[in-house]
Design a protein around this motif. Structure first.
Motif, PDB file in Angstrom:
ATOM      1  N   GLY A  20       0.699  -1.474  -0.151  1.00 49.11           N
ATOM      2  CA  GLY A  20      -0.051  -0.417   0.449  1.00 49.11           C
ATOM      3  C   GLY A  20       0.906   1.557  -0.024  1.00 49.11           C
ATOM      4  N   HIS A  21       2.805   1.037  -0.102  1.00 51.24           N
ATOM      5  CA  HIS A  21       2.800   1.768  -0.231  1.00 51.24           C
ATOM      6  C   HIS A  21       3.411   2.387  -1.367  1.00 51.24           C
ATOM      7  CE1 HIS A  21       3.913   2.189   4.782  1.00 51.24           C
ATOM      8  NE2 HIS A  21       3.988   0.581   3.841  1.00 51.24           N
ATOM      9  N   TRP A  22       3.673   4.137  -1.515  1.00 51.41           N
ATOM     10  CA  TRP A  22       4.065   4.934  -2.775  1.00 51.41           C
ATOM     11  C   TRP A  22       5.867   4.405  -3.053  1.00 51.41           C
ATOM     12  CZ3 TRP A  22       6.909   9.831  -4.055  1.00 51.41           C
ATOM     13  CH2 TRP A  22       6.551  10.486  -4.815  1.00 51.41           C
ATOM     14  N   VAL A  23       5.364   3.608  -4.580  1.00 47.25           N
ATOM     15  CA  VAL A  23       6.674   3.003  -4.605  1.00 47.25           C
ATOM     16  C   VAL A  23       7.737   3.399  -5.458  1.00 47.25           C
ATOM     17  CG1 VAL A  23       8.190   1.108  -6.278  1.00 47.25           C
ATOM     18  CG2 VAL A  23       6.070   0.454  -3.668  1.00 47.25           C
ATOM     19  N   LEU A  24       8.461   3.960  -6.010  1.00 51.44           N
ATOM     20  CA  LEU A  24       9.400   5.113  -6.993  1.00 51.44           C
ATOM     21  C   LEU A  24      10.139   3.603  -7.734  1.00 51.44           C
ATOM     22  CD1 LEU A  24      10.167   8.523  -5.647  1.00 51.44           C
ATOM     23  CD2 LEU A  24       8.345   7.545  -7.048  1.00 51.44           C
ATOM     24  N   CYS A  25      10.512   3.272  -8.527  1.00 51.22           N
ATOM     25  CA  CYS A  25      11.252   3.209  -9.421  1.00 51.22           C
ATOM     26  C   CYS A  25      11.958   3.845 -10.422  1.00 51.22           C
ATOM     27  CB  CYS A  25      10.874   2.136 -10.042  1.00 51.22           C
ATOM     28  SG  CYS A  25      10.280   0.417  -8.502  1.00 51.22           S
ATOM     29  N   GLY A  26      13.135   4.434 -10.636  1.00 53.73           N
ATOM     30  CA  GLY A  26      14.028   4.602 -11.456  1.00 53.73           C
ATOM     31  C   GLY A  26      15.616   4.951 -11.857  1.00 53.73           C
ATOM     32  N   THR A  27      15.775   5.504 -12.252  1.00 55.33           N
ATOM     33  CA  THR A  27      17.230   6.026 -12.201  1.00 55.33           C
ATOM     34  C   THR A  27      17.553   7.193 -10.610  1.00 55.33           C
ATOM     35  OG1 THR A  27      16.997   8.373 -13.570  1.00 55.33           O
ATOM     36  CG2 THR A  27      17.735   6.462 -14.523  1.00 55.33           C
ATOM     37  N   PRO A  28      18.373   6.932  -9.555  1.00 58.02           N
ATOM     38  CA  PRO A  28      18.452   7.791  -8.929  1.00 58.02           C
ATOM     39  C   PRO A  28      18.254   9.601  -8.806  1.00 58.02           C
ATOM     40  CG  PRO A  28      20.597   5.956  -9.131  1.00 58.02           C
ATOM     41  CD  PRO A  28      19.728   6.473 -10.267  1.00 58.02           C
ATOM     42  N   ALA A  29      18.378   9.485  -9.698  1.00 58.12           N
ATOM     43  CA  ALA A  29      17.922  11.108 -10.854  1.00 58.12           C
ATOM     44  C   ALA A  29      16.542  11.148 -10.428  1.00 58.12           C
ATOM     45  CB  ALA A  29      18.943  11.603 -11.948  1.00 58.12           C
ATOM     46  N   ARG A  30      16.181  10.096 -10.724  1.00 62.90           N
ATOM     47  CA  ARG A  30      14.304  10.699 -11.325  1.00 62.90           C
ATOM     48  C   ARG A  30      13.973  10.650 -10.365  1.00 62.90           C
ATOM     49  NH1 ARG A  30      10.258  12.838 -12.776  1.00 62.90           N
ATOM     50  NH2 ARG A  30       8.855  10.706 -13.302  1.00 62.90           N
ATOM     51  N   VAL A  31      14.435   9.504  -8.857  1.00 64.83           N
ATOM     52  CA  VAL A  31      13.600   9.419  -8.291  1.00 64.83           C
ATOM     53  C   VAL A  31      14.163  10.686  -7.176  1.00 64.83           C
ATOM     54  CG1 VAL A  31      13.740   7.447  -5.464  1.00 64.83           C
ATOM     55  CG2 VAL A  31      14.046   7.116  -8.384  1.00 64.83           C
ATOM     56  N   ALA A  32      15.153  11.019  -7.249  1.00 61.96           N
ATOM     57  CA  ALA A  32      15.364  12.014  -6.716  1.00 61.96           C
ATOM     58  C   ALA A  32      14.395  13.731  -7.231  1.00 61.96           C
ATOM     59  CB  ALA A  32      16.665  12.750  -7.296  1.00 61.96           C
ATOM     60  N   ASP A  33      14.266  13.085  -8.066  1.00 65.68           N
ATOM     61  CA  ASP A  33      13.538  14.638  -8.517  1.00 65.68           C
ATOM     62  C   ASP A  33      11.717  14.415  -8.892  1.00 65.68           C
ATOM     63  OD1 ASP A  33      15.753  16.283 -10.072  1.00 65.68           O
ATOM     64  OD2 ASP A  33      15.317  14.957 -12.459  1.00 65.68           O
ATOM     65  N   THR A  34      11.568  13.222  -8.094  1.00 62.00           N
ATOM     66  CA  THR A  34      10.298  13.038  -7.878  1.00 62.00           C
ATOM     67  C   THR A  34      10.272  13.064  -6.196  1.00 62.00           C
ATOM     68  OG1 THR A  34      10.016  11.208  -9.753  1.00 62.00           O
ATOM     69  CG2 THR A  34       8.399  10.975  -7.894  1.00 62.00           C
ATOM     70  N   LEU A  35      11.439  13.117  -5.778  1.00 59.91           N
ATOM     71  CA  LEU A  35      10.894  13.061  -4.481  1.00 59.91           C
ATOM     72  C   LEU A  35      10.427  14.654  -3.937  1.00 59.91           C
ATOM     73  CD1 LEU A  35      13.123  10.476  -2.422  1.00 59.91           C
ATOM     74  CD2 LEU A  35      10.488  10.822  -2.543  1.00 59.91           C
TER      75      LEU A  35
END
Length: 77
Positions: A15-30
């Motif tokens: 039920g938690h939000w899952v982020l997958c991707g490159t480190p830069a993409r994850v940082a941008d999303t956060l």
């Protein structure tokens, strides 16, 4: 991604939000999640594996934040 992969990702998230991707993409999303208009106050990081997941998160994601100077003792330094 197979249907089995999708099931395993969803089941592991519980039920938690899952982020997958490159480190830069994850940082941008956060960063998007934290800055206005969303203005979230904090994150809970749930590591997908032990040991070492938090070290990887800091080394790969936190340090790739846009313009971040991570030379201090904390990310606020």
């Amino acid at each position: 991604m197979t249907l089995s992969d999708l099931y395993n990702l969803t089941a592991a998230a519980r039920g938690h939000w899952v982020l997958c991707g490159t480190p830069a993409r994850v940082a941008d999303t956060l960063e998007e999640w934290f800055l206005p208009p969303a203005r979230r106050m904090a994150y809970n990081i749930l590591p997908p594996y032990f040991p070492g997941a938090f070290d990887d998160f800091v080394d790969l994601v936190v340090r790739s934040c846009n313009g971040a100077d991570c030379s201090g003792a904390t990310t606020r330094a």
